[in-house]
Design a protein around this motif. Structure first.
Motif, PDB file in Angstrom:
ATOM      1  N   VAL A 169      -1.688   9.138  -5.471  1.00 17.99           N
ATOM      2  CA  VAL A 169      -1.831   7.815  -6.054  1.00 17.99           C
ATOM      3  C   VAL A 169      -2.128   6.842  -4.926  1.00 17.99           C
ATOM      4  O   VAL A 169      -1.354   6.701  -3.983  1.00 17.99           O
ATOM      5  N   VAL A 170      -3.265   6.193  -5.016  1.00 16.83           N
ATOM      6  CA  VAL A 170      -3.701   5.271  -3.966  1.00 16.83           C
ATOM      7  C   VAL A 170      -3.809   3.877  -4.562  1.00 16.83           C
ATOM      8  O   VAL A 170      -4.449   3.681  -5.596  1.00 16.83           O
ATOM      9  N   ALA A 171      -3.166   2.919  -3.894  1.00 15.68           N
ATOM     10  CA  ALA A 171      -3.259   1.538  -4.347  1.00 15.68           C
ATOM     11  C   ALA A 171      -4.631   0.986  -3.993  1.00 15.68           C
ATOM     12  O   ALA A 171      -5.221   1.371  -2.986  1.00 15.68           O
ATOM     13  N   PRO A 172      -5.128   0.092  -4.801  1.00 10.46           N
ATOM     14  CA  PRO A 172      -6.423  -0.520  -4.485  1.00 10.46           C
ATOM     15  C   PRO A 172      -6.359  -1.244  -3.137  1.00 10.46           C
ATOM     16  O   PRO A 172      -5.327  -1.790  -2.767  1.00 10.46           O
ATOM     17  N   ALA A 173      -7.447  -1.223  -2.424  1.00 13.44           N
ATOM     18  CA  ALA A 173      -7.489  -1.817  -1.087  1.00 13.44           C
ATOM     19  C   ALA A 173      -7.222  -3.312  -1.163  1.00 13.44           C
ATOM     20  O   ALA A 173      -7.773  -4.017  -1.998  1.00 13.44           O
ATOM     21  N   GLY A 174      -6.362  -3.790  -0.274  1.00 12.44           N
ATOM     22  CA  GLY A 174      -6.083  -5.217  -0.191  1.00 12.44           C
ATOM     23  C   GLY A 174      -5.029  -5.704  -1.156  1.00 12.44           C
ATOM     24  O   GLY A 174      -4.654  -6.863  -1.106  1.00 12.44           O
ATOM     25  N   GLN A 175      -4.548  -4.871  -2.047  1.00  7.49           N
ATOM     26  CA  GLN A 175      -3.539  -5.301  -3.011  1.00  7.49           C
ATOM     27  C   GLN A 175      -2.215  -4.629  -2.693  1.00  7.49           C
ATOM     28  O   GLN A 175      -2.047  -3.446  -2.894  1.00  7.49           O
ATOM     29  N   VAL A 176      -1.283  -5.427  -2.166  1.00  5.45           N
ATOM     30  CA  VAL A 176       0.043  -4.925  -1.866  1.00  5.45           C
ATOM     31  C   VAL A 176       1.037  -5.839  -2.555  1.00  5.45           C
ATOM     32  O   VAL A 176       0.910  -7.073  -2.513  1.00  5.45           O
ATOM     33  N   ASP A 177       2.008  -5.253  -3.172  1.00  2.36           N
ATOM     34  CA  ASP A 177       3.030  -6.022  -3.883  1.00  2.36           C
ATOM     35  C   ASP A 177       3.767  -6.933  -2.897  1.00  2.36           C
ATOM     36  O   ASP A 177       4.142  -6.516  -1.805  1.00  2.36           O
ATOM     37  N   LYS A 178       3.974  -8.192  -3.286  1.00  2.85           N
ATOM     38  CA  LYS A 178       4.640  -9.150  -2.398  1.00  2.85           C
ATOM     39  C   LYS A 178       6.056  -8.708  -2.068  1.00  2.85           C
ATOM     40  O   LYS A 178       6.557  -8.939  -0.975  1.00  2.85           O
ATOM     41  N   ARG A 179       6.708  -8.063  -3.018  1.00  2.00           N
ATOM     42  CA  ARG A 179       8.081  -7.587  -2.789  1.00  2.00           C
ATOM     43  C   ARG A 179       8.100  -6.526  -1.687  1.00  2.00           C
ATOM     44  O   ARG A 179       8.982  -6.523  -0.822  1.00  2.00           O
ATOM     45  N   VAL A 180       7.110  -5.654  -1.696  1.00  2.00           N
ATOM     46  CA  VAL A 180       7.020  -4.615  -0.671  1.00  2.00           C
ATOM     47  C   VAL A 180       6.789  -5.243   0.698  1.00  2.00           C
ATOM     48  O   VAL A 180       7.391  -4.838   1.697  1.00  2.00           O
ATOM     49  N   VAL A 181       5.939  -6.261   0.759  1.00  3.28           N
ATOM     50  CA  VAL A 181       5.683  -6.945   2.022  1.00  3.28           C
ATOM     51  C   VAL A 181       6.957  -7.581   2.543  1.00  3.28           C
ATOM     52  O   VAL A 181       7.263  -7.517   3.736  1.00  3.28           O
ATOM     53  N   GLN A 182       7.737  -8.212   1.661  1.00  2.52           N
ATOM     54  CA  GLN A 182       8.992  -8.842   2.076  1.00  2.52           C
ATOM     55  C   GLN A 182       9.986  -7.806   2.591  1.00  2.52           C
ATOM     56  O   GLN A 182      10.682  -8.034   3.584  1.00  2.52           O
ATOM     57  N   ILE A 183      10.060  -6.663   1.944  1.00  8.40           N
ATOM     58  CA  ILE A 183      10.985  -5.610   2.369  1.00  8.40           C
ATOM     59  C   ILE A 183      10.575  -5.080   3.741  1.00  8.40           C
ATOM     60  O   ILE A 183      11.413  -4.904   4.630  1.00  8.40           O
ATOM     61  N   ILE A 184       9.297  -4.862   3.935  1.00  8.81           N
ATOM     62  CA  ILE A 184       8.822  -4.367   5.227  1.00  8.81           C
ATOM     63  C   ILE A 184       9.077  -5.402   6.321  1.00  8.81           C
ATOM     64  O   ILE A 184       9.527  -5.064   7.417  1.00  8.81           O
ATOM     65  N   GLN A 185       8.841  -6.670   6.011  1.00  9.63           N
ATOM     66  CA  GLN A 185       9.066  -7.728   6.998  1.00  9.63           C
ATOM     67  C   GLN A 185      10.544  -7.823   7.354  1.00  9.63           C
ATOM     68  O   GLN A 185      10.901  -7.983   8.527  1.00  9.63           O
ATOM     69  N   ALA A 186      11.421  -7.694   6.360  1.00  5.44           N
ATOM     70  CA  ALA A 186      12.859  -7.743   6.631  1.00  5.44           C
ATOM     71  C   ALA A 186      13.282  -6.559   7.504  1.00  5.44           C
ATOM     72  O   ALA A 186      14.106  -6.716   8.420  1.00  5.44           O
ATOM     73  N   ALA A 187      12.722  -5.397   7.254  1.00  6.42           N
ATOM     74  CA  ALA A 187      13.059  -4.225   8.063  1.00  6.42           C
ATOM     75  C   ALA A 187      12.576  -4.403   9.496  1.00  6.42           C
ATOM     76  O   ALA A 187      13.290  -4.065  10.448  1.00  6.42           O
ATOM     77  N   LEU A 188      11.380  -4.945   9.674  1.00 10.63           N
ATOM     78  CA  LEU A 188      10.864  -5.190  11.020  1.00 10.63           C
ATOM     79  C   LEU A 188      11.701  -6.226  11.763  1.00 10.63           C
ATOM     80  O   LEU A 188      11.996  -6.075  12.948  1.00 10.63           O
ATOM     81  N   ASP A 189      12.071  -7.297  11.058  1.00  6.83           N
ATOM     82  CA  ASP A 189      12.906  -8.320  11.675  1.00  6.83           C
ATOM     83  C   ASP A 189      14.245  -7.741  12.122  1.00  6.83           C
ATOM     84  O   ASP A 189      14.730  -8.017  13.221  1.00  6.83           O
ATOM     85  N   LYS A 190      14.840  -6.930  11.289  1.00 13.71           N
ATOM     86  CA  LYS A 190      16.129  -6.328  11.647  1.00 13.71           C
ATOM     87  C   LYS A 190      15.974  -5.370  12.813  1.00 13.71           C
ATOM     88  O   LYS A 190      16.802  -5.322  13.710  1.00 13.71           O
TER      89      LYS A 190
END
Length: 79
Positions: free
Chosen positions: A53-74
């Motif tokens: 299952v491949v997500a369309p290019a350029g479309q990422v869920d905002k919630r996923v972006v926030q989770i990844i950003q929080a993990a990187l910050d931590k």
């Protein structure tokens, strides 16, 4: 008498080891034959691989972006 006992012990040891060797050889041959018979009677069916299952290019869920950003910050120790 000592030679006779040593000879008898050696003969007994060789007979025992020979018996075990023959039994194990027969066991290996029987297992191989049974495996081939089972594979011929009912070969394994190869299941088709599921398509990834491949997500369309350029479309990422905002919630996923926030989770990844929080993990990187931590990870970087900002919090």
């Amino acid at each position: 008498m000592t030679d006779s006992l040593l000879q008898q012990g050696t003969n007994l040891m060789l007979m025992g080891m020979g018996t075990v060797f023959v039994f194990l050889a027969i066991l290996v041959v029987a297992t191989t034959v049974m495996s081939r018979v089972v594979n011929r009677l009912s070969p394994e069916e190869v299941a088709p691989e599921p398509e990834p299952v491949v997500a369309p290019a350029g479309q990422v869920d905002k919630r996923v972006v926030q989770i990844i950003q929080a993990a990187l910050d931590k990870h970087r120790g900002r919090h």
